[in-house]
Write a protein that holds these residues in place. Structure first.
Motif: not given
Length: 208
Positions: A36-65
């Protein structure tokens, strides 16, 4: 046809942060239900968001498909001047004895929680965000001696956000600069409960 020059408001500062622990865990450990309870705080100095994942190119006919993108999670690094002791202990899965002793480090399992934050922009514009399915990874702090001149000391927590729905979304947010920004929505209404669906947002506003 015409060309219209857009002038979006620039970011000024991070605002408050919000946290609400999940409840009613299912077989996956996350049911989409919250305390039920949501906690609010106003003590933040900085927030950084980064993504964990991967990106893979699929090749066909000698180029990126095509390119296959896989996003597993997002890491949210929060630097603050202080965090509530009981909240951190609970988020880290620490054992809190009734006598006041807090023990951490053991693998007791950590609870899921929703993490929200405010981004304030110039001219009164803003972004309100909820990451509905999160888990605390770690907390780090560095303490130094007090000197004649004040030296600010902070703590940093790392939160991992996971996909909370079948579409693989990590975040729900509203932007005051969007033409579809809902009328009647306030910061208090948006953060009174984690927002997972459009129906949740309608309920937060007042329902239809």
């Amino acid at each position: 046809m015409s060309i219209k020059t857009a002038k979006p408001a620039i970011t000024e500062t991070v605002g408050a942060q919000y946290l609400c622990f999940a409840s009613g865990e299912d077989s996956t450990g996350f049911s989409g239900q919250y305390e039920e309870d949501v906690e609010k705080t106003e003590t933040v100095k900085k927030v950084k968001v980064s993504t964990n994942g991967s990106s893979e190119d699929v090749y066909a006919s000698g180029k990126v498909y095509d390119t296959d993108n896989t996003f597993a999670s997002k890491d949210i690094e929060v630097e603050a001047i202080a965090f509530p002791a009981d909240t951190i202990a609970k988020a880290l899965g620490s054992n809190v004895d009734t006598g006041g002793l807090i023990s951490d480090g053991a693998d007791r399992g950590k609870p899921y929680f929703a993490y929200g934050k405010v981004v304030k922009k110039k001219h009164g514009q803003f972004v309100w965000e909820w990451y509905p399915k999160c888990m605390m990874l770690e907390i780090s702090d560095e303490t130094s001696t007090k000197e004649e001149k004040f030296s600010e000391q902070t703590q940093t927590v790392t939160i991992r956000a996971y996909a909370f729905n079948e579409d693989g979304d990590f975040r729900n947010y509203v932007d005051s600069e969007s033409k579809n920004f809902p009328k009647g929505l306030t910061e208090e209404k948006f953060f009174v409960k984690p927002i997972l669906t459009p129906e949740d947002l309608k309920t937060a506003i007042g329902g239809e």
